[in-house]
Design an enzyme around this catalytic site. Structure first.
Site, short mmCIF file in Angstrom:
data_model
loop_
_atom_site.label_atom_id
_atom_site.label_comp_id
_atom_site.label_asym_id
_atom_site.label_seq_id
_atom_site.Cartn_x
_atom_site.Cartn_y
_atom_site.Cartn_z
N LYS A 1 -20.79 0.78 -44.62
CA LYS A 1 -19.88 1.12 -45.68
C LYS A 1 -18.86 2.16 -45.23
O LYS A 1 -17.84 2.37 -45.86
CB LYS A 1 -20.68 1.70 -46.86
CG LYS A 1 -21.62 0.72 -47.51
CD LYS A 1 -22.48 1.39 -48.58
CE LYS A 1 -23.92 1.25 -48.19
NZ LYS A 1 -24.84 1.90 -49.15
N ASP B 1 -19.99 7.35 -32.25
CA ASP B 1 -20.77 8.50 -31.80
C ASP B 1 -21.41 8.11 -30.47
O ASP B 1 -20.83 8.29 -29.41
CB ASP B 1 -21.78 8.84 -32.89
CG ASP B 1 -22.64 10.06 -32.55
OD1 ASP B 1 -22.43 10.65 -31.48
OD2 ASP B 1 -23.52 10.41 -33.34
N VAL C 1 -20.01 14.87 -39.30
CA VAL C 1 -18.92 14.97 -40.29
C VAL C 1 -19.16 14.03 -41.46
O VAL C 1 -19.86 13.03 -41.34
CB VAL C 1 -17.55 14.67 -39.64
CG1 VAL C 1 -17.18 15.75 -38.64
CG2 VAL C 1 -17.53 13.29 -38.99
P1 IMP Z 1 -23.25 5.31 -33.18
O1 IMP Z 1 -24.07 4.06 -33.07
O2 IMP Z 1 -24.03 6.50 -32.70
O3 IMP Z 1 -21.92 5.22 -32.45
O4 IMP Z 1 -22.94 5.61 -34.70
C1 IMP Z 1 -23.07 4.59 -35.62
C2 IMP Z 1 -22.76 4.91 -37.05
O5 IMP Z 1 -23.41 6.10 -37.45
C3 IMP Z 1 -21.30 5.13 -37.37
O6 IMP Z 1 -20.60 3.93 -37.56
C4 IMP Z 1 -21.43 5.91 -38.65
O7 IMP Z 1 -21.60 5.07 -39.75
C5 IMP Z 1 -22.66 6.76 -38.40
N1 IMP Z 1 -22.28 8.09 -37.90
C6 IMP Z 1 -22.17 8.53 -36.64
N2 IMP Z 1 -21.79 9.81 -36.57
C7 IMP Z 1 -21.64 10.21 -37.86
C8 IMP Z 1 -21.23 11.45 -38.47
O8 IMP Z 1 -20.89 12.45 -37.83
N3 IMP Z 1 -21.22 11.45 -39.83
C9 IMP Z 1 -21.55 10.36 -40.58
N4 IMP Z 1 -21.92 9.20 -40.06
C10 IMP Z 1 -21.97 9.11 -38.71
#
Ligand code: IMP
Ligand code: MG
Length: 187
Positions: free
Chosen positions: A45, A105, A155
């Protein structure tokens, strides 16, 4: 209920800066994809707010679709385990796909999504993320469009949540650590 802004330590990207940058991204995408009709795939979302503003900043006959994947749950750490909760409504073979994400991230979520979409035979897959955390990525991934590079902090706002809250803030802000570590004693 207390105002949700009370939980914000500081604003990282103001509403005005978000809108200005999204306008720039929209113009860039409109030039890069001229004479084409990309399908914007919004990763739900978190990317919902970004998607609707970005779509309105693009001057091309785009279509939009939505994909929902499992995220962190109520944690602030990526598990690396990704599951499709809601798939696209349409086949994408031969289409130009622009994946619209809120934040990269670790990159694990996007890696899974892009590999999954590429298996469906699209003409192209590109990625547009509003936020990119400045850190050592756990997996190699090329991001074509980046709104803002941000420090490696958790964030919220403008679609991004903590435990499903704060998505409706019109800016991106840093959450007070005591919100997700309530037992930590402050001094
Ligand atoms: P990743 O797989 O670690 O790149 O992150 C995947 C998902 O985690 C992102 O698409 C976000 O929905 C959520 N996410 C990552 N970092 C944050 C943050 O700092 N705040 C809120 N949601 C996050
Ligand atoms: Mg996301």
């Amino acid at each position: 209920m207390p105002p949700i802004r009370n939980d914000i330590a500081h604003v990282l990207i103001s509403e005005r800066d978000l809108q200005r940058r999204i306008g720039e991204l929209g113009r860039e995408i409109s030039v890069d994809y001229r004479n084409r009709a990309p399908l914007l795939v919004c990763v739900l979302k978190g990317a919902a707010m970004f998607m609707v503003d970005l779509a309105r900043a693009i001057d091309l006959p785009i279509a939009i679709d939505f994909l929902a994947v499992s995220s962190y749950g109520a944690s602030t750490q990526s598990s690396g385990v990704v599951r499709i909760l809601k798939d696209l409504d349409q086949a994408i073979d031969g289409r130009d796909i622009l994946v619209v994400e809120d934040i990269v991230d670790t990159g694990l979520t996007l890696r899974y999504i892009v590999d999954n979409l590429r298996d469906r035979g699209p003409a192209s897959v590109r990625i547009c993320t509003l936020l990119l955390k400045l850190k050592q990525r756990e997996c190699a991934i090329v991001i074509d469009y980046v709104g803002f590079e941000i420090p490696d902090e958790f964030v919220v706002g403008y679609g991004l949540d903590y435990a499903e809250i704060y998505r409706n803030l019109p800016f991106v802000g840093v959450l007070r650590p005591e919100v997700y570590r309530p037992n930590q004693v402050e001094n």
